[in-house]
Design a protein around this motif. Structure first.
Motif, PDB file in Angstrom:
ATOM      1  N   ARG A 256      22.466  39.757  37.077  1.00  9.58           N
ATOM      2  CA  ARG A 256      21.155  39.478  37.725  1.00  9.58           C
ATOM      3  C   ARG A 256      21.020  37.918  37.891  1.00  9.58           C
ATOM      4  NH1 ARG A 256      16.456  37.852  35.003  1.00  9.58           N
ATOM      5  NH2 ARG A 256      14.476  38.844  35.548  1.00  9.58           N
ATOM      6  N   ASN A 257      21.324  37.190  36.892  1.00  8.99           N
ATOM      7  CA  ASN A 257      21.180  35.626  37.144  1.00  8.99           C
ATOM      8  C   ASN A 257      21.907  35.263  38.265  1.00  8.99           C
ATOM      9  OD1 ASN A 257      19.533  35.739  34.682  1.00  8.99           O
ATOM     10  ND2 ASN A 257      21.283  35.266  33.301  1.00  8.99           N
ATOM     11  N   TYR A 258      23.306  35.763  38.403  1.00  9.28           N
ATOM     12  CA  TYR A 258      23.967  35.148  39.627  1.00  9.28           C
ATOM     13  C   TYR A 258      23.329  35.509  40.972  1.00  9.28           C
ATOM     14  CZ  TYR A 258      28.027  34.203  42.397  1.00  9.28           C
ATOM     15  OH  TYR A 258      28.952  33.785  43.350  1.00  9.28           O
ATOM     16  N   PHE A 259      22.871  36.728  40.852  1.00 10.36           N
ATOM     17  CA  PHE A 259      21.996  37.303  42.064  1.00 10.36           C
ATOM     18  C   PHE A 259      20.855  36.392  42.345  1.00 10.36           C
ATOM     19  CE2 PHE A 259      18.657  39.836  43.835  1.00 10.36           C
ATOM     20  CZ  PHE A 259      19.263  40.219  45.138  1.00 10.36           C
ATOM     21  N   ILE A 260      20.023  36.210  41.556  1.00  4.18           N
ATOM     22  CA  ILE A 260      18.783  35.228  41.536  1.00  4.18           C
ATOM     23  C   ILE A 260      19.210  34.067  41.908  1.00  4.18           C
ATOM     24  CG2 ILE A 260      16.747  34.416  40.553  1.00  4.18           C
ATOM     25  CD1 ILE A 260      16.809  36.663  38.567  1.00  4.18           C
ATOM     26  N   THR A 261      20.198  33.241  41.359  1.00  7.40           N
ATOM     27  CA  THR A 261      20.646  31.914  41.592  1.00  7.40           C
ATOM     28  C   THR A 261      21.106  31.804  43.035  1.00  7.40           C
ATOM     29  OG1 THR A 261      21.364  31.661  39.336  1.00  7.40           O
ATOM     30  CG2 THR A 261      22.214  29.961  41.117  1.00  7.40           C
ATOM     31  N   MET A 288      12.650  42.442  45.874  1.00  6.83           N
ATOM     32  CA  MET A 288      13.711  41.724  45.133  1.00  6.83           C
ATOM     33  C   MET A 288      12.971  41.357  43.784  1.00  6.83           C
ATOM     34  SD  MET A 288      15.288  38.841  47.584  1.00  6.83           S
ATOM     35  CE  MET A 288      15.846  39.228  49.359  1.00  6.83           C
ATOM     36  N   ARG A 289      11.776  41.117  43.809  1.00  7.25           N
ATOM     37  CA  ARG A 289      10.972  40.600  42.505  1.00  7.25           C
ATOM     38  C   ARG A 289      11.091  41.972  41.570  1.00  7.25           C
ATOM     39  NH1 ARG A 289       5.111  38.499  43.239  1.00  7.25           N
ATOM     40  NH2 ARG A 289       5.160  40.654  43.812  1.00  7.25           N
ATOM     41  N   GLN A 294      13.142  44.755  36.744  1.00  8.00           N
ATOM     42  CA  GLN A 294      13.494  46.127  36.102  1.00  8.00           C
ATOM     43  C   GLN A 294      14.892  45.921  35.679  1.00  8.00           C
ATOM     44  OE1 GLN A 294      12.309  49.882  38.136  1.00  8.00           O
ATOM     45  NE2 GLN A 294      11.112  48.403  39.419  1.00  8.00           N
ATOM     46  N   TRP A 295      15.666  44.847  36.285  1.00  5.85           N
ATOM     47  CA  TRP A 295      16.985  44.698  35.831  1.00  5.85           C
ATOM     48  C   TRP A 295      17.192  43.954  34.552  1.00  5.85           C
ATOM     49  CZ3 TRP A 295      20.313  41.833  40.424  1.00  5.85           C
ATOM     50  CH2 TRP A 295      21.831  42.230  40.026  1.00  5.85           C
TER      51      TRP A 295
END
Length: 296
Positions: A256-261, A288-289, A294-295
């Motif tokens: 999740r963090n890598y995806f958002i970044t 996306m949000r 939910q991730w």
């Protein structure tokens, strides 16, 4: 030998001829080569011919090549002679090291001969090491020949690392050839390693080709690593819906963090695919949000 090496820096020019005479008496070929290379750093120009004569007395081809390489910085015409000596070296490791040491002083017109010598190294690891040692000094017009030489390396690891080093100096017009070579690496792991090394040198017009190559890697972890290497360049991705979807899918595998970044890196392509339509972009952002909420 060690005494001469230690004194070389402090030895006055008028004693250097005597030092050369002492170097000539050293029985060990390796030690004679080491001493001569060190003395050369502080030797007056008028004694270089004498130093060259001492180097030629070294019986071992490997040590003689090392001594000649040490003199090449000060006597450029020695390079051709040194290459001829390298050709007689039987040991793959010694031939590889000799070529790498000589590379810095090698004129462009001799590089084709040097590459031909690399090709004669049977051990693929040392062939790769020699190619890596030469890479920085290979002129652009011979880089295609160097890439062809990398193609002869069957070991995936050795080939990948040789390709990575060559990529630093490959002209833009040959980068497609470098990517094609990366595609032939059977292992997804080493293909991803090669892509990571190539990533920063891939021009904008070849980014789609590089991303398509990422898609050929079956293992999700290796695929993600390769995509990560291209991440900074993803801002240049063309508006290709399949590559865009694949990039997003692969990013999710990293967490999740890598995806958002890394979403901002795909923003230009996302905007382009949406045709600049704010309503469409709003829907994409909301989707996306919702997923990220939910991730875990």
């Amino acid at each position: 030998a060690d005494t001469l090496i230690g004194l070389a820096e402090y030895m006055p020019g008028e004693l250097m001829s005597e030092a050369l005479a002492l170097a000539r008496t050293i029985q060990s070929a390796s030690d004679r080569s080491r001493a001569l290379s060190k003395l050369a750093e502080y030797m007056p120009g008028e004694l270089m011919s004498e130093a060259l004569a001492v180097a030629r007395t070294i019986p071992s081809a490997s040590d003689r090549a090392r001594a000649l390489s040490g003199l090449a910085k000060y006597v450029p015409e020695v390079v051709s002679e040194a290459l001829a000596v390298v050709r007689t070296i039987q040991s793959a490791s010694d031939r590889s090291r000799a070529l790498s040491k000589l590379a810095e002083y090698m004129p462009g017109e001799l590089m084709s001969e040097a590459l031909a010598l690399v090709r004669t190294i049977q051990d693929e690891y040392y062939r790769s090491r020699a190619l890596i040692g030469l890479a920085k000094y290979v002129p652009g017009e011979l880089m295609s020949e160097a890439l062809a030489l990398a193609r002869t390396i069957q070991d995936e690891s050795d080939q990948a690392y040789a390709l990575i080093e060559l990529a630093k100096y490959v002209p833009g017009e040959l980068m497609s050839e470098a990517l094609a070579l990366a595609r032939t690496i059977p292992s997804g792991y080493f293909r991803s390693i090669a892509l990571i090394g190539l990533a920063k040198y891939v021009p904008r017009e070849l980014m789609s080709e590089a991303l398509a190559l990422v898609r050929t890697i079956q293992d999700e972890s290796n695929r993600t690593d390769a995509l990560s290497g291209l991440m900074r360049q993803l801002k240049t991705i063309e508006a290709d819906i399949l590559l865009w979807k694949d990039a997003f899918h692969t990013l999710t595998y990293q967490g999740r963090n890598y995806f958002i970044t890394n979403i901002p890196n795909l923003a230009p392509a996302t905007i382009s695919l949406a045709g600049g339509d704010k309503a469409v972009l709003t829907l994409v952002a909301e989707a996306m949000r919702d997923v990220c909420r939910q991730w875990p």
